[in-house]
Design a protein around this motif. Structure first.
Motif: not given
Length: 136
Positions: A28-33
């Motif tokens: 999985e990947y975490q995005t910002m903001p």
């Protein structure tokens, strides 16, 4: 998308290798903001390879484009040197999201930074970008 890690959706396959994605290859990947986590559409081996190679590939592509195609070098340089892993197909960003900040690998439960291997940041990145802009 959620704020917690999940499991691979049934029938998911890697867009690169076309192999099934299971717990041993899911990430999985975490995005910002927002800080939300999304299932990667690439398997973990592809993501790890991208982390290791994407920045160098950018440098190589700029060098090659400088010799071959002015339009291609403009497109690459206008975006600037990458800092974080990115791919519009495998790691798409929702509207308002700016970049991928972390990756999570299901097989070993680790969270890692999405900063590319050897990527330049801050003043070093700006200096490289400025020197590349002089070419176009």
């Amino acid at each position: 998308m959620s704020f917690e890690h999940g499991e691979p959706p049934e029938g998911m396959e890697c867009l690169v290798t076309m192999e099934d994605i299971d717990k041993s290859s899911y990430c999985e990947y975490q995005t910002m903001p927002s800080g939300k986590w999304y299932p990667s559409k690439f398997c973990s081996s592809v993501i790890r390879r991208m982390l290791d190679e994407q920045f160098q590939r950018y440098l190589d592509d700029v060098e090659k484009a400088t010799r071959d195609c002015a339009a291609a070098v403009r497109r690459l340089v206008n975006k600037g040197p990458p800092v974080y892993i990115n791919d519009a197909h495998g790691l798409p960003l929702e509207e308002g999201e700016t970049h991928v900040s972390k990756l999570w690998f299901c097989d070993d439960g680790t969270e890692v930074s999405a900063v590319l291997k050897n990527a330049l940041q801050g003043e070093e990145r700006q200096n490289l970008w400025d020197s590349q802009k002089e070419v176009i």
